[in-house]
Design a protein around this motif. Structure first.
Motif, PDB file in Angstrom:
ATOM      1  N   ASP A 193       0.866  -1.196  -0.261  1.00  0.00           N
ATOM      2  CA  ASP A 193       0.303   0.063   0.242  1.00  0.00           C
ATOM      3  C   ASP A 193       0.975   1.617  -0.174  1.00  0.00           C
ATOM      4  N   ARG A 219      -1.334  -1.064  -4.442  1.00  0.00           N
ATOM      5  CA  ARG A 219      -2.356   0.384  -4.524  1.00  0.00           C
ATOM      6  C   ARG A 219      -1.676   1.384  -4.392  1.00  0.00           C
ATOM      7  N   ASP A 240      -6.113   5.938  -6.633  1.00  0.00           N
ATOM      8  CA  ASP A 240      -7.577   6.190  -6.158  1.00  0.00           C
ATOM      9  C   ASP A 240      -8.097   6.891  -5.610  1.00  0.00           C
ATOM     10  N   SER A 268     -11.145   5.690  -9.352  1.00  0.00           N
ATOM     11  CA  SER A 268     -10.012   5.478  -9.514  1.00  0.00           C
ATOM     12  C   SER A 268      -9.819   5.972 -11.193  1.00  0.00           C
TER      13      SER A 268
END
Length: 479
Positions: free
Chosen positions: A248, A387, A413, A450
Motif C-alpha cells: 500500500d 495500491r 485511487d 480510481s
C-alpha cells in the motif's frame, strides 16, 4: 471518543472522532516560523503549547470532551528542541526546513557508520547535525543541553510530564538504529551526546503517558486520558489513509510531494536518497521519496502567470503526450533521488507555440517526472506498490492524477472527500492506545473513483522521463 493533534509548521490542527471514526469536531490554531538568518527556520516551543490550548478549548466548545479516552500526536519531524535540567527551553526550535547545518551534515554523512546504522543519508534538515552546529556555534547552550526532544514530543512533555519519542519520528534524527528500533549509543557519542539525553522510546500505537490532571480539568477531559506515541507527520498521515501494509502507498501532492510506501521489512538504500524509516506501528517500516516542490511548483507558476492554480488546471482537457518542452521543479533544491541542495529549477526547449495552458501541462509533467524518480528509487530497493491513493490539494486535478497514473503505469485511487491527514491518523493511534486495537482499525478510505493509466501514452511519458533525467545531469553541470 479520541483526539488527534497534528503540530504543523503553519498551524496546529485537532480533530475529535467517535468510536466509528467519524470526525465530530475540529479546530486549527495558526503558527508562524521565523527566519533570523538566510537558510534558518525556527519556532518558539511556547507557541505550540498556546496553540494546543486553543484547539483543545475550541473542541470543547463544539462537543463535550467528557468521554475522551485517548489522544494521539503527529508533528513535523527533525526539529531540535533543546531543554536544560529543569526542562526549560534553551533556544528556539531549529525546524525541519532549516539548512544551517549543511556542513555538519556532510561531515557526518562522510562517516560510514551513520548510513550503515540509520539506513539514510544525513540530510541537513535532520536533528543530529543541528546539535553539532549548536555545539560549534553556541557552545554555552550545548553545554546545558540535558534533553533533546522532537517538536510533538515537547508537546507530549507538557501534556503528560513524560519525555517520550516514538519510532517513526525518531528515525529522522540520524541517531536511531532503524532496523533495531533503538537509539544508537555510537551515533550519539559521535555527536557528543548520550542516551541519557534522549527520551525513552515507544511504538506509535502504545501508551506514552496520561494527560496531567491540571490540563484535564481545564479542558473538561476525564481523568486518566492516555496519550499514544503517535507518529511523524507522514507516518501519521499514512495511518490516517490506511497505508499500513506492504504493497500500500500514497502520493501526496501538497506543497512538497511525497511517495510513501509501507513495508513489513527494513530494506534501506541510502544512496538513492530514499527515506527508510520506522512506521508508526510495530514491526512495520516505510520508505518515502520526497520532492521539495509539488503543488508549490504549480502555485509558483500560477503566480507568474497571474491566474489561480485551479483555473490553470481546470481547462486542460484529456491527458496529452508530453511534448519536447521540459520543466525541472527544483525551485529549492531536491531530495529524492538527488540529495542536491544547490540545484535549481529550469524550463527547457520553449518555443513560440507555448501558451499558459501548455506551460501548465509542462509544469505538471515536470512534477510527475519527479514523482516517477521517487517511484523508481523505492521500487529499486524491492519495495512493491500494489495500491496507490492520492491525497493533498493537487489531487483535485484529474489531469495531474492521470499523468501520475500513466507515468507509473498504476491506477490511482481518489478517496471520498474527508480529512485523512496527520490529525486523523493521530486520532486513530490514540484509539489504538486506549482500546488495545491494532492496524486493523487503520482501514483504507472509501474510494470515490480510481483513475487508470492511459496506456496509449505510457511510452511517451517514459521517453519524456528519460529526457528529464538526462536534463538534470546537464543542468547540474552548469551550476
Amino acid at each position: 471518543m479520541f483526539i488527534g493533534l497534528d503540530l504543523g509548521t503553519s498551524g496546529l490542527k485537532a480533530v475529535l472522532i467517535d468510536a466509528n471514526q467519524t470526525i465530530t469536531a475540529e479546530a486549527t490554531a495558526p503558527l508562524t516560523a521565523t527566519r533570523p538568518a538566510p537558510g534558518w527556520s525556527e519556532q518558539a516551543p511556547a507557541d505550540w503549547l498556546e496553540a494546543a490550548d486553543q484547539v483543545m478549548q475550541a473542541l470543547g466548545a463544539q462537543m463535550s470532551l467528557a468521554d475522551v479516552r485517548g489522544i494521539g500526536l503527529s508533528g513535523h519531524m527533525h526539529g531540535a528542541t533543546l531543554l536544560d535540567a529543569s526542562d526549560q527551553v534553551l533556544r528556539p526550535c531549529i525546524l525541519w526546513n532549516d539548512t544551517r547545518a549543511a556542513v555538519e551534515a556532510a561531515a557526518m554523512d562522510a562517516d560510514p557508520q551513520f548510513r550503515a546504522v540509520t539506513g539514510n543519508i544525513v540530510f541537513p534538515g535532520f536533528t543530529a547535525p543541528k546539535l553539532t552546529w549548536v555545539a560549534k556555534h553556541e557552545p554555552d547552550i550545548f553545554a546545558r543541553v540535558t534533553r533533546v526532544l522532537l517538536p510533538k514530543d515537547y508537546l507530549r512533555l507538557w501534556l503528560t510530564g513524560e519525555a517520550v519519542a516514538e519510532m517513526s519520528d525518531a528515525a529522522g534524527t540520524s541517531w536511531l538504529d532503524v532496523g533495531k528500533r533503538d537509539w544508537s549509543d555510537e551515533l550519539l557519542a559521535a555527536t557528543g551526546l548520550t542516551r541519557a539525553q534522549m527520551p525513552r522510546l515507544v511504538e506509535g500505537s502504545e501508551v506514552s503517558g496520561q494527560v496531567r490532571d491540571e490540563l484535564a480539568n481545564r479542558w473538561g477531559l476525564p481523568k486518566g486520558v492516555v496519550v499514544a506515541g503517535g507518529g511523524g507527520d507522514n507516518a501519521a498521515s499514512a495511518v490516517g489513509v490506511g497505508v499500513v501494509q506492504a504493497g500500500d502507498a500514497f502520493v501526496s501532492l501538497g506543497t512538497s510531494g511525497v511517495l510513501f510506501a509501507a513495508s513489513d521489512a527494513y530494506q534501506p538504500d541510502a544512496a538513492s536518497a530514499v527515506h527508510s524509516f520506522c512506521h508508526a506501528l510495530p514491526d512495520t517500516w516505510h520508505q518515502m521519496g520526497v520532492i521539495l516542490a509539488a503543488a508549490d511548483a504549480l502555485n509558483w507558476f500560477a503566480g507568474v502567470a497571474g491566474q489561480p492554480a485551479a483555473k490553470l488546471t481546470e481547462s486542460l482537457g484529456p491527458l496529452q503526450a508530453p511534448g519536447r518542452p521540459l520543466f525541472l521543479p527544483y525551485l529549492g533544491g531536491e531530495r529524492t533521488p538527488h540529495n542536491d541542495a544547490n540545484i535549481r529549477g529550469a524550463f527547457l526547449h520553449l518555443d513560440h507555440s507555448l501558451d499558459a495552458q501548455a506551460m501548465t501541462r509542462v509544469v505538471l509533467e515536470g512534477v510527475t517526472h519527479a514523482i516517477r524518480d521517487s517511484y523508481d528509487a523505492l521500487t529499486g530497493t524491492g519495495t512493491r506498490i500494489n495500491r496507490l491513493v492520492a491525497v493533498g490539494g493537487g489531487s483535485k486535478s484529474d489531469y495531474w492524477v492521470q499523468a501520475i497514473a500513466t507515468a507509473l503505469d498504476l491506477p490511482v485511487d481518489l478517496p471520498v472527500s474527508g480529512d485523512f491527514g496527520g490529525a486523523f491518523g493521530a486520532a486513530r493511534l490514540g484509539m489504538m492506545a486506549a482500546t488495545g486495537a491494532g492496524a486493523e482499525i487503520a482501514t483504507y478510505p472509501e474510494i470515490a473513483r480510481s483513475i487508470t493509466p492511459d496506456t496509449s501514452l505510457t511510452e511517451a511519458f517514459a521517453q519524456a522521463h528519460a529526457r528529464y533525467r538526462d536534463s538534470y545531469v546537464a543542468l547540474k553541470g552548469l551550476t
